[in-house]
Scaffold this active site. Sequence first.
Site: not given
Length: 271
Positions: A2-3, A91, A110
């Site tokens: 995500p930017e 997750h 992650r």
Amino acid sequence: MPELPEVETTRRGISPHIEGKTISNVVIRNHRLRWPIREDLPQLLQDQPITNISRRAKYLMLETPEGTLILHLGMSGSLRVVQNGDKPGKHDHLDLVCSDGTTLRLHDPRRFGAAVWTDEPCGQHSLLEHLGPEPLSDEFNGDRLTQCAKGKSRAVKLLIMDNQVVVGVGNIYANEALFMAGIRPDRPAGKISARRYARLADCIKIVLANAIEKGGTTLKDFVGGDGKPGYFQIELTVYGHGGEPCPKCEKPLTEIKLGQRTTVFCKSCQR
Ligand SMILES: [Zn+2]
């Protein structure tokens, strides 16, 4: 990853559902994010109203009268608005449950994301205090780039990706903005004129603003339990197109590594 545009889109997607509501419960399923989530977070947030959700660089700040929960989405994180009782996936590490059952759920396969509490003014938090200006603010402009570049031999692409110069210009957006501005990514930062830096600052703003606008079409995707983040793909002119014809002159685009990051540019259009 995500930017900035995705993080801003997330803020716009979740805010209408969460802002102004009061937290009644916090569920931590896995403490081990980039930094461990503190054990007493449920007590700290209990009965706290979320007064505002703001963004600085790629951090989201959930503000309450007692302090701020700073969230970062890391490499693979996303936030969704679900209902209390919607079955969590593997997750889904953190739930903030509001008194009406609306639940903000952090998903992060992650686990490079973060959920950090602070009771200081959050601009003074160590994660935020050294950050440069926001790219879409008036503080960021050609003069800022010219000043930061003075005497620097490092590549201009590395300069604009430096968070102390300006925040939120990730690798993809740096490639696209430099192509739009006609500047070679590996040109030494100190050897670029103020006029060209004014153009580059404008191009960075255009590229990021276009991406945020594109994200606007995905806002509804932040609500519901199907686990897909509401991220989006902008149309990229150079990144991912190494070896293909330049969209301006049709000569093949060159791909190199710069600071270990993939860098694509046109040797004839960018100087
Ligand atoms: Zn070209």
